[in-house]
Design a protein around this motif. Sequence first.
Motif, PDB file in Angstrom:
ATOM      1  N   THR A   9      -3.199  10.894  12.488  1.00  0.00           N
ATOM      2  CA  THR A   9      -4.296  10.827  13.441  1.00  0.00           C
ATOM      3  C   THR A   9      -5.521  10.276  12.726  1.00  0.00           C
ATOM      4  N   PHE A  10      -6.106   9.251  13.316  1.00  0.00           N
ATOM      5  CA  PHE A  10      -7.279   8.600  12.741  1.00  0.00           C
ATOM      6  C   PHE A  10      -8.463   8.728  13.686  1.00  0.00           C
ATOM      7  N   ALA A  11      -9.657   8.724  13.133  1.00  0.00           N
ATOM      8  CA  ALA A  11     -10.841   8.557  13.971  1.00  0.00           C
ATOM      9  C   ALA A  11     -10.737   7.158  14.569  1.00  0.00           C
ATOM     10  N   PRO A  12     -11.081   6.993  15.847  1.00  0.00           N
ATOM     11  CA  PRO A  12     -10.922   5.677  16.482  1.00  0.00           C
ATOM     12  C   PRO A  12     -11.533   4.519  15.694  1.00  0.00           C
ATOM     13  N   GLU A  13     -12.683   4.753  15.087  1.00  0.00           N
ATOM     14  CA  GLU A  13     -13.338   3.672  14.343  1.00  0.00           C
ATOM     15  C   GLU A  13     -12.625   3.323  13.033  1.00  0.00           C
ATOM     16  N   ARG A  14     -11.689   4.176  12.575  1.00  0.00           N
ATOM     17  CA  ARG A  14     -10.948   3.930  11.326  1.00  0.00           C
ATOM     18  C   ARG A  14      -9.611   3.234  11.567  1.00  0.00           C
ATOM     19  N   VAL A  15      -9.196   3.126  12.830  1.00  0.00           N
ATOM     20  CA  VAL A  15      -7.907   2.506  13.156  1.00  0.00           C
ATOM     21  C   VAL A  15      -7.794   1.082  12.608  1.00  0.00           C
ATOM     22  N   GLU A  60      16.930  10.282  -2.143  1.00  0.00           N
ATOM     23  CA  GLU A  60      16.571   9.765  -3.470  1.00  0.00           C
ATOM     24  C   GLU A  60      15.831   8.426  -3.350  1.00  0.00           C
ATOM     25  N   ALA A  61      16.281   7.568  -2.427  1.00  0.00           N
ATOM     26  CA  ALA A  61      15.604   6.283  -2.222  1.00  0.00           C
ATOM     27  C   ALA A  61      14.186   6.500  -1.701  1.00  0.00           C
ATOM     28  N   LEU A  62      14.026   7.416  -0.743  1.00  0.00           N
ATOM     29  CA  LEU A  62      12.694   7.728  -0.231  1.00  0.00           C
ATOM     30  C   LEU A  62      11.817   8.282  -1.347  1.00  0.00           C
ATOM     31  N   ASN A  63      12.348   9.186  -2.126  1.00  0.00           N
ATOM     32  CA  ASN A  63      11.561   9.771  -3.220  1.00  0.00           C
ATOM     33  C   ASN A  63      11.198   8.735  -4.279  1.00  0.00           C
ATOM     34  N   ALA A  64      12.086   7.773  -4.514  1.00  0.00           N
ATOM     35  CA  ALA A  64      11.768   6.697  -5.462  1.00  0.00           C
ATOM     36  C   ALA A  64      10.591   5.878  -4.930  1.00  0.00           C
ATOM     37  N   TYR A  65      10.592   5.580  -3.637  1.00  0.00           N
ATOM     38  CA  TYR A  65       9.450   4.877  -3.039  1.00  0.00           C
ATOM     39  C   TYR A  65       8.190   5.721  -3.178  1.00  0.00           C
ATOM     40  N   ARG A  66       8.306   7.011  -2.891  1.00  0.00           N
ATOM     41  CA  ARG A  66       7.135   7.889  -2.960  1.00  0.00           C
ATOM     42  C   ARG A  66       6.590   8.008  -4.383  1.00  0.00           C
ATOM     43  N   GLY A  67       7.413   7.696  -5.375  1.00  0.00           N
ATOM     44  CA  GLY A  67       6.967   7.708  -6.767  1.00  0.00           C
ATOM     45  C   GLY A  67       6.554   6.333  -7.273  1.00  0.00           C
ATOM     46  N   SER A  68       6.574   5.339  -6.389  1.00  0.00           N
ATOM     47  CA  SER A  68       6.297   3.962  -6.807  1.00  0.00           C
ATOM     48  C   SER A  68       4.804   3.653  -6.855  1.00  0.00           C
ATOM     49  N   GLY A  69       4.460   2.590  -7.554  1.00  0.00           N
ATOM     50  CA  GLY A  69       3.085   2.118  -7.594  1.00  0.00           C
ATOM     51  C   GLY A  69       2.586   1.690  -6.225  1.00  0.00           C
ATOM     52  N   LEU A  70       3.484   1.112  -5.417  1.00  0.00           N
ATOM     53  CA  LEU A  70       3.101   0.696  -4.069  1.00  0.00           C
ATOM     54  C   LEU A  70       2.653   1.897  -3.242  1.00  0.00           C
ATOM     55  N   PHE A  71       3.447   2.969  -3.247  1.00  0.00           N
ATOM     56  CA  PHE A  71       3.064   4.178  -2.524  1.00  0.00           C
ATOM     57  C   PHE A  71       1.757   4.729  -3.082  1.00  0.00           C
ATOM     58  N   GLY A  72       1.600   4.659  -4.397  1.00  0.00           N
ATOM     59  CA  GLY A  72       0.384   5.141  -5.050  1.00  0.00           C
ATOM     60  C   GLY A  72      -0.868   4.397  -4.618  1.00  0.00           C
ATOM     61  N   GLN A  73      -0.708   3.188  -4.103  1.00  0.00           N
ATOM     62  CA  GLN A  73      -1.844   2.431  -3.567  1.00  0.00           C
ATOM     63  C   GLN A  73      -2.019   2.683  -2.071  1.00  0.00           C
ATOM     64  N   VAL A  74      -0.909   2.618  -1.338  1.00  0.00           N
ATOM     65  CA  VAL A  74      -0.965   2.681   0.120  1.00  0.00           C
ATOM     66  C   VAL A  74      -1.344   4.076   0.624  1.00  0.00           C
ATOM     67  N   TRP A  75      -0.697   5.109   0.079  1.00  0.00           N
ATOM     68  CA  TRP A  75      -0.905   6.450   0.626  1.00  0.00           C
ATOM     69  C   TRP A  75      -2.324   6.975   0.445  1.00  0.00           C
ATOM     70  N   PRO A  76      -2.923   6.898  -0.742  1.00  0.00           N
ATOM     71  CA  PRO A  76      -4.300   7.404  -0.875  1.00  0.00           C
ATOM     72  C   PRO A  76      -5.288   6.657   0.024  1.00  0.00           C
ATOM     73  N   ALA A  77      -5.112   5.349   0.173  1.00  0.00           N
ATOM     74  CA  ALA A  77      -6.011   4.573   1.031  1.00  0.00           C
ATOM     75  C   ALA A  77      -5.844   4.990   2.494  1.00  0.00           C
ATOM     76  N   THR A  78      -4.600   5.246   2.902  1.00  0.00           N
ATOM     77  CA  THR A  78      -4.326   5.679   4.276  1.00  0.00           C
ATOM     78  C   THR A  78      -4.828   7.106   4.493  1.00  0.00           C
ATOM     79  N   LYS A  79      -4.530   7.970   3.554  1.00  0.00           N
ATOM     80  CA  LYS A  79      -4.907   9.385   3.657  1.00  0.00           C
ATOM     81  C   LYS A  79      -6.425   9.565   3.805  1.00  0.00           C
ATOM     82  N   ALA A  80      -7.180   8.691   3.174  1.00  0.00           N
ATOM     83  CA  ALA A  80      -8.649   8.775   3.251  1.00  0.00           C
ATOM     84  C   ALA A  80      -9.170   8.525   4.664  1.00  0.00           C
ATOM     85  N   LEU A  81      -8.329   7.977   5.542  1.00  0.00           N
ATOM     86  CA  LEU A  81      -8.755   7.639   6.902  1.00  0.00           C
ATOM     87  C   LEU A  81      -8.380   8.698   7.932  1.00  0.00           C
TER      88      LEU A  81
END
Length: 106
Positions: A9-15, A60-81
């Motif tokens: 769930t995002f604030a409308p202005e953050r969508v 295991e594949a999902l967890n590997a993604y969740r431990g990846s550098g890509l997830f490390g960039q995407v998730w914190p930026a998304t979570k902040a919104l």
Amino acid sequence: MLIRIVRMTFAPERVPEFLEIFRSSEDKIRQMPGCQHLELWQDADAPSVYCTHSHWESAEALNAYRGSGLFGQVWPATKALFAAPVLAFSVYPAGTQPYSSALPTS
């Protein structure tokens, strides 16, 4: 196959910020080892609520993604919104995994 649903769930202005993050990373996520499918859904009644729907070869594949550098960039930026706590869960298609008889009885 493991299916992952993440309801955000995002604030409308953050969508627009979220959509930019998703659009710039979705092809990279799809190319992660074990990712078989990725979609973005928008809630029919709450337009600032989105869900990602992804299919993974295994937990295991999902967890590997969740431990990846890509997830490390995407998730914190998304979570902040986020405007509300996220709801995330993984499921298997019914009947594809052994049934556990060790389910709680109460």
